[in-house]
Design a protein around this motif. Structure first.
Motif, PDB file in Angstrom:
ATOM      1  N   GLU A 708      16.221  11.794   1.080  1.00 20.10           N
ATOM      2  CA  GLU A 708      16.657  10.480   1.570  1.00 20.10           C
ATOM      3  C   GLU A 708      15.494   9.487   1.579  1.00 20.10           C
ATOM      4  O   GLU A 708      15.604   8.428   2.184  1.00 20.10           O
ATOM      5  CB  GLU A 708      17.210  10.606   3.007  1.00 20.10           C
ATOM      6  CG  GLU A 708      17.970  11.875   3.317  1.00 20.10           C
ATOM      7  CD  GLU A 708      19.381  11.871   2.752  1.00 20.10           C
ATOM      8  OE1 GLU A 708      19.755  10.870   2.134  1.00 20.10           O
ATOM      9  OE2 GLU A 708      20.080  12.884   2.932  1.00 20.10           O
ATOM     10  N   GLY A 709      14.374   9.856   0.982  1.00 24.34           N
ATOM     11  CA  GLY A 709      13.216   8.971   0.991  1.00 24.34           C
ATOM     12  C   GLY A 709      12.415   9.052   2.269  1.00 24.34           C
ATOM     13  O   GLY A 709      11.662   8.141   2.607  1.00 24.34           O
ATOM     14  N   GLN A 710      12.557  10.154   3.017  1.00 28.45           N
ATOM     15  CA  GLN A 710      11.848  10.291   4.286  1.00 28.45           C
ATOM     16  C   GLN A 710      10.530  11.052   4.152  1.00 28.45           C
ATOM     17  O   GLN A 710       9.943  11.461   5.147  1.00 28.45           O
ATOM     18  CB  GLN A 710      12.749  10.993   5.301  1.00 28.45           C
ATOM     19  CG  GLN A 710      13.974  10.181   5.669  1.00 28.45           C
ATOM     20  CD  GLN A 710      14.777  10.824   6.786  1.00 28.45           C
ATOM     21  OE1 GLN A 710      14.213  11.386   7.718  1.00 28.45           O
ATOM     22  NE2 GLN A 710      16.079  10.727   6.697  1.00 28.45           N
ATOM     23  N   GLY A 711      10.092  11.279   2.936  1.00 29.50           N
ATOM     24  CA  GLY A 711       8.810  11.934   2.743  1.00 29.50           C
ATOM     25  C   GLY A 711       8.924  13.436   2.586  1.00 29.50           C
ATOM     26  O   GLY A 711      10.001  14.021   2.730  1.00 29.50           O
ATOM     27  N   PRO A 712       7.801  14.082   2.297  1.00 24.14           N
ATOM     28  CA  PRO A 712       7.822  15.524   1.996  1.00 24.14           C
ATOM     29  C   PRO A 712       8.226  16.413   3.163  1.00 24.14           C
ATOM     30  O   PRO A 712       8.675  17.530   2.947  1.00 24.14           O
ATOM     31  CB  PRO A 712       6.381  15.809   1.555  1.00 24.14           C
ATOM     32  CG  PRO A 712       5.564  14.707   2.119  1.00 24.14           C
ATOM     33  CD  PRO A 712       6.454  13.512   2.148  1.00 24.14           C
ATOM     34  N   GLN A 858      19.325  18.402 -10.289  1.00 27.23           N
ATOM     35  CA  GLN A 858      18.882  18.574  -8.903  1.00 27.23           C
ATOM     36  C   GLN A 858      17.876  17.497  -8.554  1.00 27.23           C
ATOM     37  O   GLN A 858      17.215  16.931  -9.432  1.00 27.23           O
ATOM     38  CB  GLN A 858      18.270  19.966  -8.689  1.00 27.23           C
ATOM     39  CG  GLN A 858      16.963  20.200  -9.435  1.00 27.23           C
ATOM     40  CD  GLN A 858      16.383  21.584  -9.180  1.00 27.23           C
ATOM     41  OE1 GLN A 858      17.108  22.574  -9.103  1.00 27.23           O
ATOM     42  NE2 GLN A 858      15.058  21.651  -9.066  1.00 27.23           N
ATOM     43  N   GLU A 859      17.765  17.207  -7.250  1.00 33.39           N
ATOM     44  CA  GLU A 859      16.803  16.202  -6.801  1.00 33.39           C
ATOM     45  C   GLU A 859      15.478  16.830  -6.401  1.00 33.39           C
ATOM     46  O   GLU A 859      14.479  16.128  -6.223  1.00 33.39           O
ATOM     47  CB  GLU A 859      17.384  15.369  -5.663  1.00 33.39           C
ATOM     48  CG  GLU A 859      17.934  16.157  -4.498  1.00 33.39           C
ATOM     49  CD  GLU A 859      18.691  15.274  -3.500  1.00 33.39           C
ATOM     50  OE1 GLU A 859      18.658  14.041  -3.648  1.00 33.39           O
ATOM     51  OE2 GLU A 859      19.294  15.834  -2.567  1.00 33.39           O
ATOM     52  N   GLU A 860      15.450  18.149  -6.250  1.00 34.14           N
ATOM     53  CA  GLU A 860      14.199  18.844  -5.962  1.00 34.14           C
ATOM     54  C   GLU A 860      13.353  18.915  -7.241  1.00 34.14           C
ATOM     55  O   GLU A 860      13.894  18.950  -8.355  1.00 34.14           O
ATOM     56  CB  GLU A 860      14.459  20.254  -5.461  1.00 34.14           C
ATOM     57  CG  GLU A 860      15.249  20.336  -4.164  1.00 34.14           C
ATOM     58  CD  GLU A 860      16.765  20.370  -4.353  1.00 34.14           C
ATOM     59  OE1 GLU A 860      17.479  20.553  -3.356  1.00 34.14           O
ATOM     60  OE2 GLU A 860      17.218  20.194  -5.519  1.00 34.14           O
ATOM     61  N   PRO A 861      12.034  18.981  -7.121  1.00 37.25           N
ATOM     62  CA  PRO A 861      11.182  19.145  -8.309  1.00 37.25           C
ATOM     63  C   PRO A 861      11.567  20.383  -9.113  1.00 37.25           C
ATOM     64  O   PRO A 861      12.181  21.328  -8.588  1.00 37.25           O
ATOM     65  CB  PRO A 861       9.774  19.283  -7.723  1.00 37.25           C
ATOM     66  CG  PRO A 861       9.849  18.566  -6.416  1.00 37.25           C
ATOM     67  CD  PRO A 861      11.244  18.819  -5.901  1.00 37.25           C
ATOM     68  N   GLU A 862      11.183  20.393 -10.359  1.00 36.46           N
ATOM     69  CA  GLU A 862      11.594  21.442 -11.296  1.00 36.46           C
ATOM     70  C   GLU A 862      11.252  22.844 -10.805  1.00 36.46           C
ATOM     71  O   GLU A 862      12.003  23.791 -11.034  1.00 36.46           O
ATOM     72  CB  GLU A 862      10.910  21.187 -12.641  1.00 36.46           C
ATOM     73  CG  GLU A 862      11.220  22.200 -13.721  1.00 36.46           C
ATOM     74  CD  GLU A 862      10.501  21.906 -15.020  1.00 36.46           C
ATOM     75  OE1 GLU A 862      10.349  22.827 -15.832  1.00 36.46           O
ATOM     76  OE2 GLU A 862      10.079  20.743 -15.215  1.00 36.46           O
ATOM     77  N   ASN A 863      10.114  22.998 -10.123  1.00 39.88           N
ATOM     78  CA  ASN A 863       9.685  24.315  -9.650  1.00 39.88           C
ATOM     79  C   ASN A 863      10.284  24.682  -8.292  1.00 39.88           C
ATOM     80  O   ASN A 863       9.937  25.709  -7.711  1.00 39.88           O
ATOM     81  CB  ASN A 863       8.162  24.382  -9.573  1.00 39.88           C
ATOM     82  CG  ASN A 863       7.568  23.331  -8.647  1.00 39.88           C
ATOM     83  OD1 ASN A 863       7.989  22.178  -8.674  1.00 39.88           O
ATOM     84  ND2 ASN A 863       6.595  23.710  -7.833  1.00 39.88           N
ATOM     85  N   SER A 891       3.580  20.149  -6.268  1.00 37.52           N
ATOM     86  CA  SER A 891       3.155  21.043  -5.188  1.00 37.52           C
ATOM     87  C   SER A 891       3.705  20.589  -3.848  1.00 37.52           C
ATOM     88  O   SER A 891       3.716  21.343  -2.882  1.00 37.52           O
ATOM     89  CB  SER A 891       1.621  21.110  -5.125  1.00 37.52           C
ATOM     90  OG  SER A 891       1.092  19.809  -4.924  1.00 37.52           O
ATOM     91  N   SER A 892       4.156  19.344  -3.783  1.00 38.64           N
ATOM     92  CA  SER A 892       4.756  18.801  -2.564  1.00 38.64           C
ATOM     93  C   SER A 892       6.248  18.594  -2.809  1.00 38.64           C
ATOM     94  O   SER A 892       6.653  18.222  -3.909  1.00 38.64           O
ATOM     95  CB  SER A 892       4.088  17.471  -2.210  1.00 38.64           C
ATOM     96  OG  SER A 892       4.729  16.860  -1.110  1.00 38.64           O
ATOM     97  N   PRO A 893       7.069  18.828  -1.795  1.00 35.89           N
ATOM     98  CA  PRO A 893       8.523  18.707  -2.005  1.00 35.89           C
ATOM     99  C   PRO A 893       8.977  17.316  -2.414  1.00 35.89           C
ATOM    100  O   PRO A 893       9.965  17.171  -3.139  1.00 35.89           O
ATOM    101  CB  PRO A 893       9.107  19.073  -0.635  1.00 35.89           C
ATOM    102  CG  PRO A 893       8.048  19.862   0.048  1.00 35.89           C
ATOM    103  CD  PRO A 893       6.752  19.298  -0.441  1.00 35.89           C
ATOM    104  N   SER A 894       8.271  16.273  -1.951  1.00 33.42           N
ATOM    105  CA  SER A 894       8.762  14.926  -2.212  1.00 33.42           C
ATOM    106  C   SER A 894       7.634  13.917  -2.062  1.00 33.42           C
ATOM    107  O   SER A 894       6.624  14.175  -1.410  1.00 33.42           O
ATOM    108  CB  SER A 894       9.890  14.590  -1.228  1.00 33.42           C
ATOM    109  OG  SER A 894      10.310  13.243  -1.370  1.00 33.42           O
ATOM    110  N   THR A 895       7.833  12.771  -2.669  1.00 37.18           N
ATOM    111  CA  THR A 895       6.873  11.676  -2.510  1.00 37.18           C
ATOM    112  C   THR A 895       6.969  11.072  -1.112  1.00 37.18           C
ATOM    113  O   THR A 895       8.018  11.139  -0.469  1.00 37.18           O
ATOM    114  CB  THR A 895       7.142  10.573  -3.558  1.00 37.18           C
ATOM    115  OG1 THR A 895       6.258   9.471  -3.330  1.00 37.18           O
ATOM    116  CG2 THR A 895       8.579  10.060  -3.457  1.00 37.18           C
ATOM    117  N   GLY A 896       5.882  10.473  -0.684  1.00 35.24           N
ATOM    118  CA  GLY A 896       5.876   9.812   0.617  1.00 35.24           C
ATOM    119  C   GLY A 896       6.223   8.343   0.537  1.00 35.24           C
ATOM    120  O   GLY A 896       6.395   7.684   1.561  1.00 35.24           O
TER     121      GLY A 896
END
Length: 914
Positions: A708-712, A858-863, A891-896
């Motif tokens: 939802e754009g709430q960061g990693p 998927q919205e999660e990174p490829e790995n 290496s992080s689930p999501s951008t900040g």
């Protein structure tokens, strides 16, 4: 008095006259022991005992001043006497300053024969200073050291002092013989294994053999005096085999068979090493009472079992002992190691649960098998606190430090612990200072790292031989009695050892089998995918809705609360439900059918996203749970906001579910990614407990998940991590996208004929998504659907592209498809990720005969996310290549960055419809 010791003063001289004046006005206005003291002083004045007293410069006569110096001495013994005890059987006593020497209290040997009224403070009456000191040493500086003066409740302090000031326990000859018998069993059992199974790990109890008679006497004392009938025990591997055999009475031959490395007869279970296994037993005490005892399975995360024990205990209190509000029928016992107790944070989490409404268990008795060492780490390297038990001070629990070689003092401490627990229903710690005869395990060489310590240990006489000599000296036994006792036990072990050779298979002992007799273990796909009837009549759904969505008219509520509930009633009139309404209705319909529910976790009453409102508050802060007002077979729902703890609370609720297959037990993470704080419970218990220990569990984990754009830290509950733990149908992993499917999923959990842990990746934005709605008819007549085909496809022949996805990304794909008016793409949702219903997927793929491409989005990174799992499972059942659309590996689930997040999401959607 020397100024640098002035902090020892229990009371300053300037306060004496104030206390004395209060006493003269009303003797009952001050603490009773002070009242007795002043009474004695006045009596002395009346009989002219002090007629030659000289006034001091402060206006207080010298004899009173001396009295208060003695009272300071008494206070110091109470507060610091534990520093000067004879509690360490191996190491030299540590030096503590200041000492309890008379000079540090303004006293000297000249006063030793002087009689002081201060003796009344310790219950010995007016007596000489010498007698007072001897009495204080006997209570506070012998084989037991007491820590309790940090407790804030004066009544509790007084009760503790009175308990230890009463006449010392005298054990009968038969009791002493029994203690010796148990010490012999502890020592001989270890020696037997040491010679028969050379070099094998057993993590012996030697050095703390008195643990065995301590547990025996706890059961005997509590069951006789308080009619306790249930004991839940958690402990790590140190001494576990000895406790299993000589306390729980597990068959010796079975234990020896396990040492022989035989396979388990039940090939469906992997089993575990022998010193991790659980055990249940109904045992008869020496006085003829029957008690139930359970030793909870425990992995090598030594203290992880603490929370599990508390959860099982609370479940039993709620289910079995609900008429006993003081919980005297059941006692949780945690047996710790000193290094683990001070080193592992779960201990603090569990202690903080101890007095909370949703988690209290009536007080836990903690016993520390204190080896004074970790694996190879000395206590000076293993903790910053003075004692390994200093964590007890966080909840003001008393601590008793005992010389483990003094078995009678150990038993005395056990009696105190039981009495304290039953009176105050709070935790109590018993620190058994002993040693570890061998290395961390019996194949380890401790002299590599502790040569001096193990030189001392090698010369030390064990507690059995020490106590045997004592009883011979007391003429309670003779050498012939000892030989007969030792020979009888050795014969038993030899017989069982030979019987073990005839055992073909090892047996995985049942744990809490009686509670689970109606729930078989399901592992094959026929069981897992069998349809379950979760239907419920529309009429009753509407009736329940009216009750749980209507606020009491005579109560005053916050306007936003009223608005939420009014909106729910309006939706019911339209026969629609959103996510939170479907959740509450799943609970409501189960409660209507008589099923009980426990919901626990951080902020679950209202819900992290202000969506649930299962507990509503009036303006006067009265709490109302409308779900408990449904009828007719009204089950009860308990809803508890937990401390900010994942490891401890998740373990507690897992333990609760372990005992209660008939209760829906749910734990919710505040955000799904927070659950990694409880990863040990997931790895060691939830995912593998059935395979290792043959235990079943139906706990439900609700993990908010979605980008939802709430960061990693507020995006991913790490679905990929759970998929690595899945095998042999051990878990249900579900990521629902409709309120109806979630409703049926929760109902299915209790309608199944078996139990499996259920992990649900719950939504955040979908809680208020205008498209994430279901009809009441969907709730009434539908069933849980593992795979959802596209319900919006108008012409199947036009479909050229299949997009598989899971979770909230579906609605974004749906919006994108609608915005570009795409009619060539079908969106297929994986609702139940594991076990994956491959046959249904094959059926759907086959249905779209004109497909040219198949994508996984998927919205999660490829790995991360489901990609690796889906690729492995689906690639073999499709004729086309499965193409991935996802953010690049990270290496992080999501951008900040929120703008960066939107750019990534838009790129995913754009690629999906190229």
């Amino acid at each position: 008095m020397n100024d640098r010791y002035s902090f020892l003063n229990a009371i300053h001289f300037k306060d004496i006259e104030f206390l004395y004046n209060k006493y003269k006005e009303n003797p009952n206005s001050i603490e009773p022991s002070w009242s007795a003291f002043f009474h004695g002083f006045d009596f002395g004045k009346e009989t002219n005992e002090y007629e030659n007293v000289i006034k001091s410069k402060d206006g207080i006569n010298d004899i009173i001043q001396k009295e208060f110096l003695v009272s300071n001495l008494i206070y110091a013994y109470r507060k610091r006497g534990h520093f000067f005890t004879n509690t360490n059987p191996i190491r030299k006593r540590r030096k503590h300053f200041p000492s309890l020497d008379l000079i540090n209290f303004g006293l000297s040997e000249k006063e030793l024969d002087t009689y002081f009224e201060a003796g009344k403070l310790i219950g010995v009456g007016k007596t000489s200073l010498k007698n007072i000191i001897n009495y204080l040493k006997k209570i506070y500086c012998g084989s037991i050291g007491i820590e309790y003066m940090y407790i804030s409740n004066p009544e509790k302090i007084q009760w503790i002092e009175k308990w230890f000031q009463k006449e010392k326990l005298q054990f009968s000859s038969e009791e002493k013989k029994f203690f010796l018998k148990k010490l012999n069993e502890a020592v001989t059992f270890e020696n037997f294994i040491h010679t028969k199974f050379v070099g094998q790990k057993r993590f012996s109890i030697e050095g703390n053999e008195s643990t065995l008679p301590a547990l025996e006497e706890m059961v005997e004392y509590a069951s006789n005096k308080y009619l306790t009938e249930d004991f839940i025990i958690g402990m790590s591997h140190r001494g576990r085999l000895n406790i299993l055999s000589n306390f729980f009475k597990k068959n010796y031959s079975q234990i020896f068979s396990e040492f022989q490395g035989k396979e388990y007869k039940e090939k469906t279970f992997s089993g575990d090493v022998k010193y991790h296994l659980g055990f249940s037993k109904i045992r008869k005490t020496r006085k003829g009472r029957y008690v139930e005892m359970n030793l909870v399975p425990n992995p090598s995360h030594l203290e992880s079992v603490d929370a599990i024990v508390e959860g099982i205990t609370r479940a039993k209190i709620d289910i079995v002992y609900n008429k006993n509000s003081n919980s005297e029928k059941i006692i949780p016992i945690l047996v710790h190691g000193d290094a683990a107790l001070s080193g592992q944070g779960i201990v603090y989490e569990v202690l903080q649960l101890s007095q909370l409404k949703g988690y209290r268990t009536g007080g836990t008795i903690h016993i520390v098998i204190n080896n004074q060492i970790g694996f190879t780490t000395n206590y000076t390297e293993g903790r910053s606190s003075i004692y390994c038990t200093d964590i007890a001070k966080a909840i003001m629990a008393p601590v008793l430090h005992i010389n483990a070689d003094d078995v009678e003092s150990v038993i005395r401490a056990i009696y105190f612990a039981v009495d304290f627990r039953m009176r105050y229903h709070e935790d109590i710690f018993i620190d058994l200072l002993g040693y570890r005869k061998y290395g961390h395990n019996e194949g380890d060489e401790p002299r590599f790292t502790q040569p001096s310590l193990y030189k001392a240990i090698s010369k030390h006489t064990n507690s059995y031989n020490l106590y045997r000599k004592k009883l011979v000296k007391e003429k309670i036994i003779n050498n012939e009695d000892v030989k007969n006792m030792e020979k009888e036990y050795e014969n038993t072990l030899n017989i069982k050892y030979h019987e073990a050779s005839n055992i073909k298979w090892n047996v995985l002992n049942s744990f809490l089998e009686k509670e689970w007799k109606d729930f078989p273990i399901a592992s094959n796909h026929e069981d897992i995918f069998k349809k379950v009837d979760t239907r419920f009549s529309i009429e009753n759904i509407i009736k329940i809705s009216d009750k749980i969505f209507s606020l009491p008219k005579k109560k005053k509520f916050f306007k936003k609360t009223e608005f939420i509930f009014q909106k729910r009633l309006e939706m019911i009139k339209k026969e629609l439900v959103d996510w939170s309404m479907a959740e509450l209705l799943s609970y409501g319909t189960l409660l209507y059918e008589g099923i009980h529910i426990r919901l626990s976790g951080e902020d679950v009453a209202r819900g992290t996203f202000s969506q649930r409102h299962a507990v509503v508050k009036t303006e006067e802060e009265e709490e109302i749970i409308l779900l408990n007002q449904i009828e007719p077979k009204q089950g009860k729902i308990q809803i508890f906001n937990s401390p900010l703890s994942e490891y401890g609370v998740l373990g507690f609720d897992y333990g609760y579910a372990m005992y209660s297959p008939h209760i829906l037990t749910l734990w919710e993470a505040q955000f799904g990614d927070f659950v990694n704080g409880g990863q040990i419970v997931i790895d060691q218990y939830i995912s593998s407990g059935e395979d290792k220990w043959k235990i079943r569990n139906g706990i439900v984990l609700l993990l908010p998940h979605g980008y939802e754009g709430q960061g990693p830290e507020h995006s991913s509950a790490r679905i990929e991590r759970y998929l690595q733990l899945c095998a042999n149908n051990n878990l249900f992993l579900v990521n629902c996208t409709t309120p109806a499917n979630f409703y049926h999923l929760i109902r299915r959990q209790m309608k199944l004929k078996y139990r499996k842990p259920l992990i649900v990746f719950t939504p955040k934005s979908l809680l208020r998504n205008a498209k994430c709605l279901s009809t009441i008819k969907d709730l009434s007549t539908g069933i849980f659907q593992e795979i959802l085909d596209d319900p919006h496809v108008k012409d199947i022949k036009k479909i050229k592209k299949l997009i598989f996805c899971s979770g909230k990304i579906y609605y974004e794909l749906l919006n994108k498809r609608e915005s570009i008016q795409d009619e060539k793409t079908a969106l297929i949702r994986i609702e139940q990720i594991y076990p994956l219903k491959i046959e249904k997927i094959k059926e759907i793929i086959k249905k779209y005969k004109n497909k040219k491409e198949i994508f996984w989005v998927q919205e999660e990174p490829e790995n991360m996310g489901l990609w690796s799992f889906i690729l492995k499972k689906i690639s073999n059942v499709i004729s086309l290549n499965l193409i991935l659309i996802a953010p690049f590996e990270s290496s992080s689930p999501s951008t900040g960055s929120y703008s960066h997040f939107l750019r990534i999401q838009n790129q995913i959607l754009k690629k999906a419809f190229l």
